[in-house]
Scaffold this motif. Structure first.
Motif, short mmCIF file in Angstrom:
data_model
loop_
_atom_site.label_atom_id
_atom_site.label_comp_id
_atom_site.label_asym_id
_atom_site.label_seq_id
_atom_site.Cartn_x
_atom_site.Cartn_y
_atom_site.Cartn_z
N VAL A 170 0.79 -1.13 0.12
CA VAL A 170 -0.02 0.05 -0.03
C VAL A 170 1.02 1.22 0.07
CG1 VAL A 170 -2.02 -1.01 1.06
CG2 VAL A 170 -0.29 0.03 2.40
N SER A 171 2.35 1.15 -0.47
CA SER A 171 3.01 1.99 -0.24
C SER A 171 3.66 2.46 -1.59
CB SER A 171 4.33 1.92 0.64
OG SER A 171 3.86 1.77 1.99
N SER A 172 4.05 3.87 -1.85
CA SER A 172 4.74 4.32 -3.12
C SER A 172 5.64 5.44 -2.88
CB SER A 172 3.66 4.79 -4.04
OG SER A 172 2.95 6.00 -3.67
N LEU A 173 6.64 5.85 -3.58
CA LEU A 173 7.39 6.85 -3.61
C LEU A 173 6.97 7.76 -4.65
CD1 LEU A 173 11.04 5.43 -2.51
CD2 LEU A 173 9.57 7.02 -1.33
N ALA A 174 6.76 9.01 -4.45
CA ALA A 174 6.69 9.86 -5.50
C ALA A 174 7.91 11.02 -5.43
CB ALA A 174 5.43 10.71 -5.16
N PHE A 175 8.43 11.22 -6.67
CA PHE A 175 9.37 12.02 -7.27
C PHE A 175 8.91 13.18 -7.84
CE2 PHE A 175 11.12 7.90 -6.40
CZ PHE A 175 12.48 8.05 -5.81
N HIS A 176 8.77 14.47 -7.02
CA HIS A 176 8.46 15.58 -7.94
C HIS A 176 9.53 16.47 -8.27
CE1 HIS A 176 4.60 14.22 -6.09
NE2 HIS A 176 4.08 14.89 -7.12
N VAL A 177 9.75 16.63 -9.45
CA VAL A 177 11.10 17.85 -9.86
C VAL A 177 10.47 19.08 -9.87
CG1 VAL A 177 12.92 18.11 -11.44
CG2 VAL A 177 12.19 15.76 -11.03
N PHE A 178 10.88 20.01 -9.15
CA PHE A 178 10.44 21.43 -9.31
C PHE A 178 11.51 22.64 -9.68
CE2 PHE A 178 7.68 19.62 -5.90
CZ PHE A 178 6.46 20.32 -6.37
N GLN A 179 11.15 23.34 -10.59
CA GLN A 179 12.00 24.58 -10.90
C GLN A 179 11.92 25.61 -9.66
OE1 GLN A 179 11.44 26.44 -14.57
NE2 GLN A 179 12.81 27.77 -14.25
N ALA A 180 13.04 25.91 -9.30
CA ALA A 180 13.07 26.83 -8.09
C ALA A 180 12.77 28.34 -8.46
CB ALA A 180 14.58 26.69 -7.17
N THR A 181 12.10 28.92 -7.92
CA THR A 181 11.78 30.42 -8.17
C THR A 181 12.36 31.40 -7.25
OG1 THR A 181 9.61 30.39 -7.26
CG2 THR A 181 9.64 29.76 -9.64
N ALA A 182 12.28 32.53 -7.47
CA ALA A 182 12.80 33.61 -6.73
C ALA A 182 11.60 34.27 -5.81
CB ALA A 182 13.64 34.75 -7.27
N GLY A 183 11.97 34.73 -4.56
CA GLY A 183 10.94 35.37 -3.62
C GLY A 183 9.69 34.32 -3.32
N TYR A 184 8.62 34.77 -3.26
CA TYR A 184 7.55 34.02 -2.17
C TYR A 184 6.66 33.28 -3.41
CZ TYR A 184 9.02 36.44 1.57
OH TYR A 184 9.67 36.95 2.60
N GLY A 185 6.97 33.34 -4.53
CA GLY A 185 6.15 32.55 -5.57
C GLY A 185 6.05 30.97 -5.38
N ARG A 186 5.16 30.51 -6.00
CA ARG A 186 5.12 28.89 -6.07
C ARG A 186 6.05 28.48 -7.03
NH1 ARG A 186 -0.09 25.83 -5.83
NH2 ARG A 186 0.79 24.74 -4.15
N ASP A 187 7.03 27.37 -6.65
CA ASP A 187 8.02 26.66 -7.51
C ASP A 187 7.05 26.09 -8.40
OD1 ASP A 187 9.93 27.69 -6.01
OD2 ASP A 187 10.32 26.15 -4.84
N LYS A 188 7.79 25.91 -9.85
CA LYS A 188 6.92 25.19 -10.91
C LYS A 188 7.30 24.06 -11.01
CE LYS A 188 6.48 25.42 -15.76
NZ LYS A 188 6.21 24.10 -15.79
#
Length: 117
Positions: free
Chosen positions: A59-77
């Protein structure tokens, strides 16, 4: 080594790894921010360990999410993701690697996976 599709001029990325059980996050870890080399490739060289009871393997899994880091307080993409897990969560190479890692708990298991959106 990974060729990522960045947007904008800031080419920095990190990976968030989440251990899920029954689609619920149990533990989360994150790599440091990686910058591309001269040829544009981003390399992540960190290793992580997760403790997983044998009773929870199915019942387990590993999720790998790759994000582009953004400057400031915005959400990373989010650039892309990949999931390793039991038959309930993964198929193909992801399922094979999961089964190999579970069968050999004290050995490192490395394999390339395609990111999905």
């Amino acid at each position: 080594m990974l060729q990522l599709q960045f947007q904008g001029d800031k080419h920095e990325a990190y990976v968030r790894i989440t251990l899920n059980q029954h689609y619920r996050a149990v533990k989360e870890k994150r790599t440091g921010i990686a910058r591309p080399s001269r040829d544009g490739a981003v390399t992540f060289t960190e290793g992580f360990n997760f403790k997983l009871a044998l009773a929870h393997v199915d019942v387990s899994s590993l999720a790998f999410h790759v994000f582009q880091a953004t400057a400031g307080y915005g959400r990373d993409k989010l650039i892309g993701k990949s999931v390793l897990g039991s038959y309930m969560f993964a198929r193909g190479k992801a399922l094979v690697q999961w089964n190999t890692a579970i069968a050999n708990p004290m050995e490192q298991s490395q394999q390339w996976h395609v990111l999905s959106e």
